[in-house]
Design an enzyme around this catalytic site. Structure first.
Site, PDB file in Angstrom:
ATOM      1  N   GLU A 272     -71.057  26.657 -35.146  1.00 59.84           N
ATOM      2  CA  GLU A 272     -71.407  27.505 -34.003  1.00 59.84           C
ATOM      3  C   GLU A 272     -70.607  27.133 -32.748  1.00 59.84           C
ATOM      4  O   GLU A 272     -71.184  26.755 -31.735  1.00 59.84           O
ATOM      5  CB  GLU A 272     -72.891  27.345 -33.686  1.00 59.84           C
ATOM      6  CG  GLU A 272     -73.810  27.643 -34.847  1.00 59.84           C
ATOM      7  CD  GLU A 272     -75.291  27.471 -34.503  1.00 59.84           C
ATOM      8  OE1 GLU A 272     -76.093  28.284 -34.968  1.00 59.84           O
ATOM      9  OE2 GLU A 272     -75.628  26.503 -33.779  1.00 59.84           O
ATOM     10  N   PRO A 273     -69.291  27.236 -32.797  1.00 56.59           N
ATOM     11  CA  PRO A 273     -68.523  26.847 -31.612  1.00 56.59           C
ATOM     12  C   PRO A 273     -68.673  27.867 -30.491  1.00 56.59           C
ATOM     13  O   PRO A 273     -68.754  29.066 -30.729  1.00 56.59           O
ATOM     14  CB  PRO A 273     -67.076  26.825 -32.123  1.00 56.59           C
ATOM     15  CG  PRO A 273     -67.055  27.767 -33.275  1.00 56.59           C
ATOM     16  CD  PRO A 273     -68.428  27.725 -33.894  1.00 56.59           C
ATOM     17  N   GLY A 274     -68.736  27.376 -29.271  1.00 54.70           N
ATOM     18  CA  GLY A 274     -68.710  28.258 -28.099  1.00 54.70           C
ATOM     19  C   GLY A 274     -67.511  27.878 -27.256  1.00 54.70           C
ATOM     20  O   GLY A 274     -66.505  28.580 -27.180  1.00 54.70           O
ATOM     21  N   ARG A 275     -67.588  26.670 -26.665  1.00 52.04           N
ATOM     22  CA  ARG A 275     -66.538  26.187 -25.751  1.00 52.04           C
ATOM     23  C   ARG A 275     -65.140  26.222 -26.384  1.00 52.04           C
ATOM     24  O   ARG A 275     -64.184  26.654 -25.744  1.00 52.04           O
ATOM     25  CB  ARG A 275     -66.871  24.749 -25.379  1.00 52.04           C
ATOM     26  CG  ARG A 275     -65.982  24.146 -24.318  1.00 52.04           C
ATOM     27  CD  ARG A 275     -66.303  22.667 -24.128  1.00 52.04           C
ATOM     28  NE  ARG A 275     -67.705  22.388 -24.137  1.00 52.04           N
ATOM     29  CZ  ARG A 275     -68.518  22.469 -23.069  1.00 52.04           C
ATOM     30  NH1 ARG A 275     -68.010  22.766 -21.907  1.00 52.04           N
ATOM     31  NH2 ARG A 275     -69.799  22.217 -23.182  1.00 52.04           N
ATOM     32  N   ARG A 311     -70.045  24.020 -13.308  1.00 50.41           N
ATOM     33  CA  ARG A 311     -69.865  22.833 -14.175  1.00 50.41           C
ATOM     34  C   ARG A 311     -69.484  21.558 -13.412  1.00 50.41           C
ATOM     35  O   ARG A 311     -70.033  20.494 -13.687  1.00 50.41           O
ATOM     36  CB  ARG A 311     -68.847  23.125 -15.279  1.00 50.41           C
ATOM     37  CG  ARG A 311     -69.232  24.288 -16.197  1.00 50.41           C
ATOM     38  CD  ARG A 311     -68.425  24.322 -17.481  1.00 50.41           C
ATOM     39  NE  ARG A 311     -68.762  23.214 -18.346  1.00 50.41           N
ATOM     40  CZ  ARG A 311     -68.039  22.133 -18.499  1.00 50.41           C
ATOM     41  NH1 ARG A 311     -66.892  22.010 -17.864  1.00 50.41           N
ATOM     42  NH2 ARG A 311     -68.442  21.167 -19.293  1.00 50.41           N
ATOM     43  N   TYR A 315     -72.414  18.843 -13.943  1.00 47.25           N
ATOM     44  CA  TYR A 315     -72.137  17.791 -14.939  1.00 47.25           C
ATOM     45  C   TYR A 315     -71.043  16.834 -14.479  1.00 47.25           C
ATOM     46  O   TYR A 315     -70.555  16.046 -15.286  1.00 47.25           O
ATOM     47  CB  TYR A 315     -71.668  18.406 -16.263  1.00 47.25           C
ATOM     48  CG  TYR A 315     -72.473  19.561 -16.777  1.00 47.25           C
ATOM     49  CD1 TYR A 315     -73.784  19.386 -17.201  1.00 47.25           C
ATOM     50  CD2 TYR A 315     -71.916  20.831 -16.861  1.00 47.25           C
ATOM     51  CE1 TYR A 315     -74.514  20.447 -17.687  1.00 47.25           C
ATOM     52  CE2 TYR A 315     -72.637  21.905 -17.346  1.00 47.25           C
ATOM     53  CZ  TYR A 315     -73.933  21.707 -17.757  1.00 47.25           C
ATOM     54  OH  TYR A 315     -74.646  22.755 -18.248  1.00 47.25           O
ATOM     55  N   CYS A 341     -73.121  26.380   1.137  1.00 51.21           N
ATOM     56  CA  CYS A 341     -73.679  25.453   2.109  1.00 51.21           C
ATOM     57  C   CYS A 341     -74.416  24.332   1.392  1.00 51.21           C
ATOM     58  O   CYS A 341     -75.648  24.305   1.331  1.00 51.21           O
ATOM     59  CB  CYS A 341     -74.623  26.244   3.003  1.00 51.21           C
ATOM     60  SG  CYS A 341     -74.907  25.429   4.530  1.00 51.21           S
ATOM     61  N   TYR A 370     -69.048  28.763 -20.287  1.00 46.90           N
ATOM     62  CA  TYR A 370     -70.094  28.322 -19.349  1.00 46.90           C
ATOM     63  C   TYR A 370     -69.605  28.437 -17.901  1.00 46.90           C
ATOM     64  O   TYR A 370     -70.022  27.674 -17.035  1.00 46.90           O
ATOM     65  CB  TYR A 370     -70.551  26.892 -19.671  1.00 46.90           C
ATOM     66  CG  TYR A 370     -70.917  26.714 -21.131  1.00 46.90           C
ATOM     67  CD1 TYR A 370     -72.090  27.277 -21.632  1.00 46.90           C
ATOM     68  CD2 TYR A 370     -70.084  26.031 -22.018  1.00 46.90           C
ATOM     69  CE1 TYR A 370     -72.427  27.144 -22.970  1.00 46.90           C
ATOM     70  CE2 TYR A 370     -70.415  25.899 -23.354  1.00 46.90           C
ATOM     71  CZ  TYR A 370     -71.590  26.457 -23.826  1.00 46.90           C
ATOM     72  OH  TYR A 370     -71.918  26.328 -25.150  1.00 46.90           O
TER      73      TYR A 370
HETATM   74  N1  LLP Z   1     -75.228  25.923 -31.062  1.00 49.21           N
HETATM   75  C1  LLP Z   1     -76.299  25.510 -30.352  1.00 49.21           C
HETATM   76  C2  LLP Z   1     -77.595  25.438 -31.005  1.00 49.21           C
HETATM   77  C3  LLP Z   1     -76.142  25.148 -29.001  1.00 49.21           C
HETATM   78  O1  LLP Z   1     -77.202  24.720 -28.313  1.00 49.21           O
HETATM   79  C4  LLP Z   1     -74.860  25.213 -28.395  1.00 49.21           C
HETATM   80  C5  LLP Z   1     -74.675  24.832 -26.993  1.00 49.21           C
HETATM   81  C6  LLP Z   1     -73.781  25.664 -29.172  1.00 49.21           C
HETATM   82  C7  LLP Z   1     -74.002  25.998 -30.497  1.00 49.21           C
HETATM   83  C8  LLP Z   1     -72.386  25.781 -28.619  1.00 49.21           C
HETATM   84  O2  LLP Z   1     -71.877  24.545 -28.242  1.00 49.21           O
HETATM   85  P1  LLP Z   1     -70.346  24.395 -27.774  1.00 49.21           P
HETATM   86  O3  LLP Z   1     -69.477  24.609 -28.987  1.00 49.21           O
HETATM   87  O4  LLP Z   1     -70.086  25.429 -26.749  1.00 49.21           O
HETATM   88  O5  LLP Z   1     -70.259  23.038 -27.234  1.00 49.21           O
HETATM   89  N2  LLP Z   1     -73.535  24.402 -20.096  1.00 49.21           N
HETATM   90  C9  LLP Z   1     -72.917  23.253 -20.726  1.00 49.21           C
HETATM   91  C10 LLP Z   1     -72.928  23.378 -22.226  1.00 49.21           C
HETATM   92  C11 LLP Z   1     -74.292  23.516 -22.834  1.00 49.21           C
HETATM   93  C12 LLP Z   1     -74.210  23.762 -24.314  1.00 49.21           C
HETATM   94  C13 LLP Z   1     -75.541  23.850 -24.938  1.00 49.21           C
HETATM   95  N3  LLP Z   1     -75.549  24.225 -26.298  1.00 49.21           N
HETATM   96  C14 LLP Z   1     -71.514  23.078 -20.181  1.00 49.21           C
HETATM   97  O6  LLP Z   1     -71.092  23.847 -19.318  1.00 49.21           O
HETATM   98  O7  LLP Z   1     -70.817  22.149 -20.573  1.00 49.21           O
END
Ligand code: LLP
Length: 427
Positions: A272-275, A311, A315, A341, A370
């Protein structure tokens, strides 16, 4: 090539970003490269060659509808964390069978929607399981579920983005699995089809994915022994990207190499990649409002802020910062800050940069994940527009929020509660 510098100017594919900045009204804005998005998916697809596997894009990282449609066309599935993400994924054309619904606090209307459409649901807790059972009863329909296990693995990331440790709020402790299996045996409408875990985000050490695969493989074998026909193993997302531009971040191929040989062959792997899909495909393009110093401290003040990209503030995250055009002023160590501000409002700290002229274009790289998704209208900085470059073509894929959007949402159009009358009929 997606984002690159040519003769001192930033290009996104075939577009000179300064020309775009001069053309559009919006500032700041998010800019995405379709080529980079495709390349990132291709890197995963190549790494997964020969495996039964699925890339399930985490919509939370960036839910822009146009980007979602591109990812669907590239055969990605969708990982969701709310009913509204489910609706958006449907709009983008994802098939419900290609969706997984995650979350530690899924609400009843969201579960009803998931069951109605036949989306696979992750079970996060005892109460979550009961709510899912209730949703299947109400709908008179079965649902496929995964059990989200808390693997208690330390991913060595910022504590806010670590999710798979014992003290995290997510998932089920392995010791509790027997209870969940007994409960599931009594609920024929729930079909347990696999296990899930997610370790955290921005992970640089792929060894932790290896550890998770070993643990989850063993748990899968145990669950199968109890007569459950598991077909999937979902190892979540979390692969970090090269924010620092040091060239040392692991790639999807490194991730898959860490897993290879550790996965039961008769399971379909879901990741499940997002970033690592959208992060480096997007940048935040700002304008310099002015430059100031407070004695020894130098600041570049831009129209981009923590409202557009939170971000760094939230973080302490590093994003590489540069200019989109030639800038030749005296170099100093600058904090790059916004107009919000609040002292937490910064995009970058202690950056050696040449002193820019007012109006110069500034780029915050690797902001595709994000970034817009976590933007806000704090201080009534309105949420930015988004543009997509594909070759030599630019499309606006989201308009900026307007003052009217904010003001109209607050007009007292209806009286929700009638006034309470006293016994004598007087309000
Ligand atoms: N699957 C699940 C169940 C998740 O909770 C997440 C992200 C992902 C997949 C995707 O993860 P990734 O591949 O994007 O790392 N707002 C934070 C990141 C929070 C991610 C939470 N879960 C940031 O800006 O770094």
């Amino acid at each position: 090539m997606s984002f690159h510098i040519g003769a001192g100017y930033l290009y996104c594919e075939g577009i000179r970003v300064k020309d775009l900045q001069n053309t559009v009204q919006d500032s700041p804005f998010y800019l995405y490269s379709a080529a980079q998005l495709r390349a990132n998916v291709a890197a995963y697809a190549d790494a997964l060659t020969g495996l039964s596997a699925r890339i399930s894009y985490a919509v939370k990282a960036n839910g822009n509808l146009t980007l979602l449609k591109i990812l669907r066309d590239l055969d990605c599935a969708a990982t969701l964390v709310s009913g509204n993400e489910l609706r958006l994924a449907l709009l983008a054309g994802f098939a419900p069978a290609d969706m997984v619904f995650n979350g530690n606090g899924k609400q009843r209307d969201e579960l009803a929607l998931a069951v109605q459409y036949g989306v696979t649901v992750n079970v996060d807790s005892e109460f979550d399981l009961e709510h899912i059972i209730a949703a299947t009863r109400d709908a008179g329909k079965p649902v496929e579920v995964l059990l989200r296990v808390n693997p208690d693995i330390q991913p060595d990331v910022h504590p806010y983005v670590a999710t798979g440790m014992r003290e995290s709020k997510f998932g089920i402790r392995a010791e509790r699995l027997p209870w969940f299996l007994d409960r599931l045996k009594r609920e024929p409408r729930l079909r347990l089809v696999g296990l899930h875990c997610h370790l955290g985000s921005t992970i640089k050490d792929v060894q932790v994915f290896h550890d998770a695969a070993v643990l989850m493989g063993d748990l899968t074998a145990n669950v199968r022994q109890q007569g459950f026909d598991l077909r999937y193993l979902n190892l979540g997302g979390g692969l970090g990207i090269d924010y620092e531009r040091a060239g040392t971040s692991p790639t999807p191929a490194d991730l898959l190499d860490a897993l290879r040989g550790r996965l039961p062959d008769d399971l379909t792997l879901i990741i499940e990649p997002g970033r690592s899909i959208v992060g480096n495909a997007g940048a935040l393009i700002c304008r310099v409002i002015g430059v100031k110093d407070n004695g020894d401290k130098h600041f570049i003040v831009t129209d981009g802020s923590m409202a557009a990209l939170i971000r760094p503030s939230l973080y302490d995250a590093y994003h590489h910062i540069g200019f989109i055009e030639p800038v030749n002023g005296m170099p100093y160590v600058f904090d790059v800050v916004g107009p919000v501000c609040e002292s937490a409002d910064f995009l970058g700290k202690a950056r050696v940069l040449p002193t820019p002229h007012e109006g110069a274009g500034l780029v915050v790289y690797d902001a595709g994940a994000y970034g817009h998704a976590m933007s806000s209208s704090y201080n009534l900085q309105l949420r930015p527009a988004e543009y997509l470059v594909d070759g030599n073509r630019v499309t606006q894929i989201r308009r900026a929020e307007t003052f009217d959007d904010v003001a109209l949402a607050q007009s007292p159009l209806s009286v929700i509660m009638p006034p309470i009358e006293s016994a004598d009929g007087q309000p």
